[in-house]
Motif scaffolding. Structure first.
Motif, PDB file in Angstrom:
ATOM      1  N   UNK A  35       4.202 -14.016  -5.478  1.00 27.18           N
ATOM      2  CA  UNK A  35       3.573 -13.908  -4.160  1.00 27.18           C
ATOM      3  C   UNK A  35       2.724 -12.644  -4.158  1.00 27.18           C
ATOM      4  N   UNK A  36       1.869 -12.507  -3.131  1.00 27.92           N
ATOM      5  CA  UNK A  36       1.075 -11.269  -3.008  1.00 27.92           C
ATOM      6  C   UNK A  36       1.341 -10.666  -1.639  1.00 27.92           C
ATOM      7  N   UNK A  37       1.270  -9.356  -1.566  1.00 26.70           N
ATOM      8  CA  UNK A  37       1.361  -8.641  -0.284  1.00 26.70           C
ATOM      9  C   UNK A  37      -0.075  -8.424   0.185  1.00 26.70           C
ATOM     10  N   UNK A  38      -0.401  -8.939   1.343  1.00 27.88           N
ATOM     11  CA  UNK A  38      -1.768  -8.848   1.850  1.00 27.88           C
ATOM     12  C   UNK A  38      -1.980  -7.446   2.445  1.00 27.88           C
ATOM     13  N   UNK A  39      -2.745  -6.615   1.707  1.00 27.97           N
ATOM     14  CA  UNK A  39      -2.924  -5.218   2.161  1.00 27.97           C
ATOM     15  C   UNK A  39      -4.316  -4.986   2.724  1.00 27.97           C
ATOM     16  N   UNK A  40      -5.029  -6.089   3.068  1.00 32.54           N
ATOM     17  CA  UNK A  40      -6.412  -5.908   3.519  1.00 32.54           C
ATOM     18  C   UNK A  40      -6.522  -5.007   4.744  1.00 32.54           C
ATOM     19  N   UNK A  41      -5.474  -4.960   5.576  1.00 31.29           N
ATOM     20  CA  UNK A  41      -5.544  -4.128   6.778  1.00 31.29           C
ATOM     21  C   UNK A  41      -4.856  -2.756   6.584  1.00 31.29           C
ATOM     22  N   UNK A  42      -4.366  -2.528   5.366  1.00 27.28           N
ATOM     23  CA  UNK A  42      -3.534  -1.334   5.122  1.00 27.28           C
ATOM     24  C   UNK A  42      -4.261  -0.047   5.488  1.00 27.28           C
ATOM     25  N   UNK A  43      -5.486   0.125   4.971  1.00 30.87           N
ATOM     26  CA  UNK A  43      -6.190   1.394   5.210  1.00 30.87           C
ATOM     27  C   UNK A  43      -6.480   1.577   6.691  1.00 30.87           C
ATOM     28  N   UNK A  44      -6.922   0.487   7.351  1.00 23.80           N
ATOM     29  CA  UNK A  44      -7.254   0.589   8.786  1.00 23.80           C
ATOM     30  C   UNK A  44      -6.009   0.968   9.580  1.00 23.80           C
ATOM     31  N   UNK A  45      -4.845   0.448   9.187  1.00 20.10           N
ATOM     32  CA  UNK A  45      -3.625   0.699   9.978  1.00 20.10           C
ATOM     33  C   UNK A  45      -2.892   1.978   9.561  1.00 20.10           C
ATOM     34  N   UNK A  46      -2.974   2.327   8.248  1.00 22.99           N
ATOM     35  CA  UNK A  46      -2.152   3.462   7.793  1.00 22.99           C
ATOM     36  C   UNK A  46      -2.982   4.676   7.368  1.00 22.99           C
ATOM     37  N   UNK A  47      -4.275   4.451   7.140  1.00 22.55           N
ATOM     38  CA  UNK A  47      -5.093   5.562   6.634  1.00 22.55           C
ATOM     39  C   UNK A  47      -4.847   5.831   5.167  1.00 22.55           C
ATOM     40  N   UNK A  48      -4.120   4.950   4.497  1.00 23.19           N
ATOM     41  CA  UNK A  48      -3.833   5.130   3.070  1.00 23.19           C
ATOM     42  C   UNK A  48      -4.456   4.003   2.257  1.00 23.19           C
ATOM     43  N   UNK A  49      -4.806   4.330   1.016  1.00 29.22           N
ATOM     44  CA  UNK A  49      -5.204   3.318   0.032  1.00 29.22           C
ATOM     45  C   UNK A  49      -3.971   2.989  -0.803  1.00 29.22           C
ATOM     46  N   UNK A  50      -4.038   1.896  -1.567  1.00 30.50           N
ATOM     47  CA  UNK A  50      -3.041   1.702  -2.629  1.00 30.50           C
ATOM     48  C   UNK A  50      -3.612   2.366  -3.870  1.00 30.50           C
ATOM     49  N   UNK A  51      -2.788   2.551  -4.884  1.00 26.80           N
ATOM     50  CA  UNK A  51      -3.215   3.247  -6.107  1.00 26.80           C
ATOM     51  C   UNK A  51      -2.677   2.468  -7.291  1.00 26.80           C
ATOM     52  N   UNK A  52      -3.587   1.914  -8.119  1.00 26.37           N
ATOM     53  CA  UNK A  52      -3.123   1.034  -9.202  1.00 26.37           C
ATOM     54  C   UNK A  52      -4.120   1.030 -10.354  1.00 26.37           C
ATOM     55  N   UNK A  53      -4.255   2.195 -11.083  1.00 32.08           N
ATOM     56  CA  UNK A  53      -5.200   2.243 -12.207  1.00 32.08           C
ATOM     57  C   UNK A  53      -4.923   1.102 -13.188  1.00 32.08           C
ATOM     58  N   UNK A  54      -5.993   0.398 -13.587  1.00 32.17           N
ATOM     59  CA  UNK A  54      -5.823  -0.723 -14.521  1.00 32.17           C
ATOM     60  C   UNK A  54      -5.376  -1.990 -13.821  1.00 32.17           C
ATOM     61  N   UNK A  55      -5.163  -1.923 -12.504  1.00 31.55           N
ATOM     62  CA  UNK A  55      -4.805  -3.106 -11.695  1.00 31.55           C
ATOM     63  C   UNK A  55      -3.605  -3.834 -12.288  1.00 31.55           C
ATOM     64  N   UNK A  56      -2.551  -3.087 -12.634  1.00 26.59           N
ATOM     65  CA  UNK A  56      -1.381  -3.736 -13.256  1.00 26.59           C
ATOM     66  C   UNK A  56      -0.631  -4.588 -12.242  1.00 26.59           C
ATOM     67  N   UNK A  57      -0.725  -4.235 -10.929  1.00 25.73           N
ATOM     68  CA  UNK A  57       0.032  -4.989  -9.910  1.00 25.73           C
ATOM     69  C   UNK A  57      -0.876  -5.450  -8.788  1.00 25.73           C
ATOM     70  N   UNK A  58      -2.176  -5.618  -9.082  1.00 20.70           N
ATOM     71  CA  UNK A  58      -3.128  -5.897  -8.008  1.00 20.70           C
ATOM     72  C   UNK A  58      -3.817  -7.232  -8.242  1.00 20.70           C
ATOM     73  N   UNK A  59      -3.762  -8.096  -7.214  1.00 26.57           N
ATOM     74  CA  UNK A  59      -4.511  -9.349  -7.260  1.00 26.57           C
ATOM     75  C   UNK A  59      -5.886  -9.122  -6.651  1.00 26.57           C
TER      76      UNK A  59
END
Ligand code: SDX
Length: 443
Positions: A35-59
């Protein structure tokens, strides 16, 4: 177009312990796989980005085209297992499957193959591009240059939002890549380019354009043509690998498909990706003898040594790459057909694989042979020079690139790709005029 999956109803609760706030992140389920966690609203709601160099866990997208189960060593193209396609299908049929989502009827296949066949010839002026290169240029450099230059021939007649125009561009690229690839090879030899023949299959044509000369008839070996066709199937597509992600990112800006494919070729060239097949052959030749294997295994395990066992390991497969299994079988078939007994490089590769797979380091890290481990031995046996191995990979992967590019353009959720970052540089500071700067180097 990727079938739009709705939220699964489940969610992840994220709590920020800096302010005690909690956030609900929806979970989206695909047809299979994680499954995927939909983080499209994450920055707008939390002010944070995700961090995943090489996109090992990112769809990066939704896709219906290819699915890999890395733990089970399974690869599906539109739901069909790679070993079954390699055994029962052919490259043109797999191209149709990747582009349209279904295996073709006999009539659909005949029409598709005919369309591809009648796009294999290059505009005569394109042949002048090759002459700008040195004869000893790496053919991948020629591929990047000539494929990128196709933009000069077609970009003004290509509305990427017109499905018909997109499909013509897709057919052109699939069809012309073998002609460009073999012309790059002939140019390196100083031999005349060989035109495609409409009475040959895609794979037969490739071998014909590689090895025929105008001086005498050339008969394609049907066993080698079948082996080549199977190898093309094995390399056709592979989810969101580095070069496919490059094509998608380039295409997300609206760039024309020829420029996007040229970008994909450039990314594929790297030894960590498609360039590994060439690197495997160079590595095997450097190892030279079975007695040297322990020394190279030791180097591969040494954190301070940049040496990696080329053809081993994979970001997704934590089991045997199913393509490597078919490739090894094909390797034996080709060597048998060519009457090559005791090919030292194959013996060395099999001994290296045996030792590595018994070594704790490789077992613990789940490092298995990948698609590139055996392919080079087959290509060399066929008389294909090492520098052409990755070119062959690009010829095969073009259908995957264009299928994924089309899917991206048709995706209603598609937008320009623009990752963010974790900034660790200087915060804002005052400009110091030259005459006031210290004598010490700023470097
Ligand atoms: C392709 O993505 C795709 O689908 C690609 C591809 C496709 O069809 O498009 O499948 C085609 O590119 C196949 C891969 C070809 N490349 C190689 O054979 C080059 C050798 N392999 C490695 O460079 C590596 O395995 C990668 C690049 C393929 C994968 O690297 P990852 O996923 O970033 O894994 P990693 O580098 O984090 O490795 C995990 C650990 C590391 O050790 P630790 O830091 O955890 O201690 O395994 C080690 C690595 O040092 N490791 C290896 C190794 N591969 C990984 N150690 C020795 N030899 C290796 N080959």
């Amino acid at each position: 177009m990727a079938s739009n999956k709705e939220n699964s109803g489940a969610s992840f609760t994220l709590t920020d312990n800096r302010n005690g706030k909690s956030y609900e992140l929806p979970v989206i389920s695909g047809s299979t796989g994680p499954d995927v966690i939909d983080i499209r609203k994450l920055y707008a709601e939390t002010g944070c980005f995700t961090y995943d160099p090489g996109f090992t866990s990112t769809g990066s997208c939704q896709s219906d085209i290819t699915f890999i189960d890395g733990d089970e060593g399974v690869l599906l193209h539109r739901g069909y297992a790679i070993d079954k396609l390699a055994e029962h299908s052919d490259f043109m049929e797999v191209c149709y499957l990747l582009l349209y989502g279904e295996l073709p009827t006999a009539e659909q296949k005949e029409k598709f193959v005919s369309s591809i066949t009648y796009h294999t010839m290059l505009h005569e002026q394109i042949n002048y591009f090759f002459r700008g290169f040195r004869r000893d240029s790496h053919p991948m450099a020629v591929m990047v240059g000539v494929v990128g230059a196709l933009s000069a021939f077609y970009h003004d007649s290509l509305d990427i939002n017109d499905p018909q125009a997109r499909m013509i561009a897709s057919y052109r690229m699939i069809a012309k890549m073998p002609t460009i690839a073999t012309s790059a090879y002939k140019y390196s030899l100083g031999q005349p380019f060989i035109y495609p023949r409409n009475d040959l299959t895609f794979s037969e044509n490739f071998l014909h354009m590689m090895f025929a000369t105008p001086c005498e008839p050339y008969k394609v070996n049907p066993v080698l043509a079948r082996a080549m066709d199977r190898i093309l199937i094995l390399h056709a597509d592979h989810e969101q690998n580095a070069s496919t992600s490059t094509v998608r990112l380039a295409g997300s800006s609206g760039a024309n498909p020829f420029a996007c494919i040229a970008a994909g070729i450039a990314s594929l060239w790297g030894p960590a990706h498609g360039g590994a097949n060439e690197a495997v052959l160079n590595m095997l030749e450097e190892i030279g003898d079975k007695k040297n294997i322990p020394e190279f295994i030791k180097k591969a395990k040494d954190k301070d040594d940049p040496f990696r066992l080329m053809g081993f390991g994979h970001r997704v497969y934590k089991n045997y790459d199913p393509r490597a299994t078919v490739m090894q079988k094909t390797c034996h078939e080709v060597l048998d057909e060519l009457g090559i007994k005791n090919e030292p490089l194959l013996d060395l590769a099999m001994e290296l694989e045996k030792i590595a797979l018994e070594d704790d380091y490789f077992v613990q890290k789940k490092l298995y042979p990948n698609v590139d481990f055996y392919s080079g031995i087959i290509f060399r046996a066929m008389g294909i020079p090492t520098t052409m191995f990755t070119v062959l990979f690009a010829v095969a992967r073009t259908v995957g690139w264009v299928a994924q590019w089309n899917e991206m353009i048709e995706d209603p959720m598609q937008k320009i790709g623009r990752p963010r970052q974790l900034y660790t540089g200087e915060t804002q500071r005052r400009y110091i005029p030259l005459h006031k700067r210290g004598s010490k180097s700023q470097g």
